[in-house]
Scaffold this motif. Sequence first.
Motif, PDB file in Angstrom:
ATOM      1  N   ALA A  60       0.842  -1.198   0.000  1.00  0.00           N
ATOM      2  CA  ALA A  60       0.000   0.000   0.000  1.00  0.00           C
ATOM      3  C   ALA A  60       0.875   1.245   0.000  1.00  0.00           C
ATOM      4  CB  ALA A  60      -0.922   0.008   1.213  1.00  0.00           C
ATOM      5  N   LYS A  61       0.312   2.362  -0.462  1.00  0.00           N
ATOM      6  CA  LYS A  61       1.044   3.625  -0.475  1.00  0.00           C
ATOM      7  C   LYS A  61       1.458   4.012   0.932  1.00  0.00           C
ATOM      8  CE  LYS A  61      -1.274   5.438  -4.598  1.00  0.00           C
ATOM      9  NZ  LYS A  61      -2.140   6.518  -5.139  1.00  0.00           N
ATOM     10  N   LYS A  62       2.563   4.714   1.051  1.00  0.00           N
ATOM     11  CA  LYS A  62       3.164   5.171   2.310  1.00  0.00           C
ATOM     12  C   LYS A  62       3.984   4.085   2.993  1.00  0.00           C
ATOM     13  CE  LYS A  62      -0.410   8.639   3.277  1.00  0.00           C
ATOM     14  NZ  LYS A  62      -1.365   9.138   4.277  1.00  0.00           N
ATOM     15  N   GLY A  63       3.939   2.846   2.495  1.00  0.00           N
ATOM     16  CA  GLY A  63       4.782   1.803   3.044  1.00  0.00           C
ATOM     17  C   GLY A  63       4.115   0.964   4.112  1.00  0.00           C
ATOM     18  N   ALA A  91       5.072   0.024   7.184  1.00  0.00           N
ATOM     19  CA  ALA A  91       5.089   0.509   8.570  1.00  0.00           C
ATOM     20  C   ALA A  91       3.948   1.479   8.833  1.00  0.00           C
ATOM     21  CB  ALA A  91       6.428   1.173   8.871  1.00  0.00           C
ATOM     22  N   ALA A  92       3.624   2.305   7.847  1.00  0.00           N
ATOM     23  CA  ALA A  92       2.531   3.271   8.007  1.00  0.00           C
ATOM     24  C   ALA A  92       1.185   2.584   8.118  1.00  0.00           C
ATOM     25  CB  ALA A  92       2.517   4.249   6.834  1.00  0.00           C
ATOM     26  N   HIS A  93       1.104   1.335   7.659  1.00  0.00           N
ATOM     27  CA  HIS A  93      -0.158   0.604   7.712  1.00  0.00           C
ATOM     28  C   HIS A  93      -0.109  -0.536   8.713  1.00  0.00           C
ATOM     29  CE1 HIS A  93      -2.059   2.827   4.516  1.00  0.00           C
ATOM     30  NE2 HIS A  93      -0.967   2.720   3.799  1.00  0.00           N
ATOM     31  N   ALA A  94       0.780  -0.403   9.701  1.00  0.00           N
ATOM     32  CA  ALA A  94       0.856  -1.345  10.823  1.00  0.00           C
ATOM     33  C   ALA A  94       1.166  -2.763  10.369  1.00  0.00           C
ATOM     34  CB  ALA A  94      -0.439  -1.306  11.636  1.00  0.00           C
ATOM     35  N   ILE A  95       2.135  -2.886   9.482  1.00  0.00           N
ATOM     36  CA  ILE A  95       2.645  -4.190   9.087  1.00  0.00           C
ATOM     37  C   ILE A  95       4.153  -4.184   9.328  1.00  0.00           C
ATOM     38  CG2 ILE A  95       3.021  -5.826   7.195  1.00  0.00           C
ATOM     39  CD1 ILE A  95       0.484  -4.810   5.906  1.00  0.00           C
ATOM     40  N   THR A 125      -5.952 -13.904   9.813  1.00  0.00           N
ATOM     41  CA  THR A 125      -4.915 -13.643   8.820  1.00  0.00           C
ATOM     42  C   THR A 125      -5.262 -12.327   8.154  1.00  0.00           C
ATOM     43  OG1 THR A 125      -4.526 -15.986   8.394  1.00  0.00           O
ATOM     44  CG2 THR A 125      -3.755 -14.432   6.732  1.00  0.00           C
ATOM     45  N   ARG A 126      -4.371 -11.383   8.195  1.00  0.00           N
ATOM     46  CA  ARG A 126      -4.665 -10.065   7.630  1.00  0.00           C
ATOM     47  C   ARG A 126      -4.430 -10.053   6.119  1.00  0.00           C
ATOM     48  NH1 ARG A 126      -2.136  -4.064   9.117  1.00  0.00           N
ATOM     49  NH2 ARG A 126      -2.601  -3.166   7.074  1.00  0.00           N
ATOM     50  N   TYR A 127      -5.490  -9.714   5.382  1.00  0.00           N
ATOM     51  CA  TYR A 127      -5.401  -9.573   3.933  1.00  0.00           C
ATOM     52  C   TYR A 127      -5.476  -8.111   3.499  1.00  0.00           C
ATOM     53  CZ  TYR A 127      -6.439 -14.583   4.031  1.00  0.00           C
ATOM     54  OH  TYR A 127      -6.406 -15.931   4.287  1.00  0.00           O
ATOM     55  N   ASP A 128      -6.012  -7.240   4.354  1.00  0.00           N
ATOM     56  CA  ASP A 128      -6.177  -5.832   4.003  1.00  0.00           C
ATOM     57  C   ASP A 128      -4.835  -5.134   3.888  1.00  0.00           C
ATOM     58  OD1 ASP A 128      -9.156  -5.440   4.084  1.00  0.00           O
ATOM     59  OD2 ASP A 128      -8.853  -6.180   6.130  1.00  0.00           O
ATOM     60  N   LYS A 129      -4.686  -4.318   2.876  1.00  0.00           N
ATOM     61  CA  LYS A 129      -3.451  -3.567   2.700  1.00  0.00           C
ATOM     62  C   LYS A 129      -3.347  -2.412   3.693  1.00  0.00           C
ATOM     63  CE  LYS A 129      -2.511  -4.457  -2.217  1.00  0.00           C
ATOM     64  NZ  LYS A 129      -1.168  -5.027  -2.019  1.00  0.00           N
ATOM     65  N   THR A 130      -4.451  -1.714   3.943  1.00  0.00           N
ATOM     66  CA  THR A 130      -4.385  -0.513   4.771  1.00  0.00           C
ATOM     67  C   THR A 130      -4.811  -0.808   6.204  1.00  0.00           C
ATOM     68  OG1 THR A 130      -6.648   0.237   4.339  1.00  0.00           O
ATOM     69  CG2 THR A 130      -4.945   0.878   2.750  1.00  0.00           C
ATOM     70  N   ALA A 131      -4.165  -0.116   7.138  1.00  0.00           N
ATOM     71  CA  ALA A 131      -4.530  -0.255   8.543  1.00  0.00           C
ATOM     72  C   ALA A 131      -5.961   0.209   8.775  1.00  0.00           C
ATOM     73  CB  ALA A 131      -3.567   0.561   9.407  1.00  0.00           C
TER      74      ALA A 131
END
Length: 252
Positions: free
Chosen positions: A108-111, A113-117, A229-235
Amino acid sequence: MTKRYELRDDQWEKIKDLLPGRDAHVGRTSRDNRLFVNAVLYRYRSGVPWRDLPERFGDFRVVHTRHSRWSRSGVWKHIFQVLAQDAGNEYAMIDSTIVRAHQHSAGAKKGAAAHAIGRSRGGLSAKIHATVDALGNPTGFHLTPGQAHDLEGADVLLPQTQGEPMIADRAYDAQERVITPLENANKGIVIPSTRSRKQVRDYDHHIYQARHLIENFFAKLKQYRAIATRYDKTACNFLGGIHLAAAAIWLI
């Protein structure tokens, strides 16, 4: 007849007036709110990709876009917070759980870490920090990369938590970030001391036994396969799904 993973009539009655597009609500009407909520519940409970939603829910792209919009605007969080107002504040608990992030959740955009991965020994992961009430019902959430310390969740959630005493494992035995703020708020502390603490703090062992309730909640939350299991790109979208699943747990 209620289909699998969908809300019963009595559950729908409790939340229908909290949604955008309801009668007498300013803005665009949405007579298909129930179908949409059931579609999102189905996706998170079953873990299917959005494009594999049953045809009865309509175009999966519309469902996904609307879910993203409601996540950003805080609709799912608002539903959860209204239901959580009935929390029993005899005491409260805080803990966290790690969920594996699917490789497709990255990018996802911003990387990441920005999306809690985050990336750790086990691969890509996210950490769900949560508080629950005296009955094990959820009262708050915070999302961080999987390698983050539990105290990052405590920094955010403890000031918002009403119940007391606070029950937690020894990972939360941090004087400046947890113990002192709880003492200043005149809240009881049921947290075992770390082995490195020079002066061991006493705590109520009987009350501490209730800590299994937050573990039970995480077990319920992970029955939703797209959360286990997390599939979503954005937090934002992932947290929206967590709030909706938590609301559904309140409605059981």
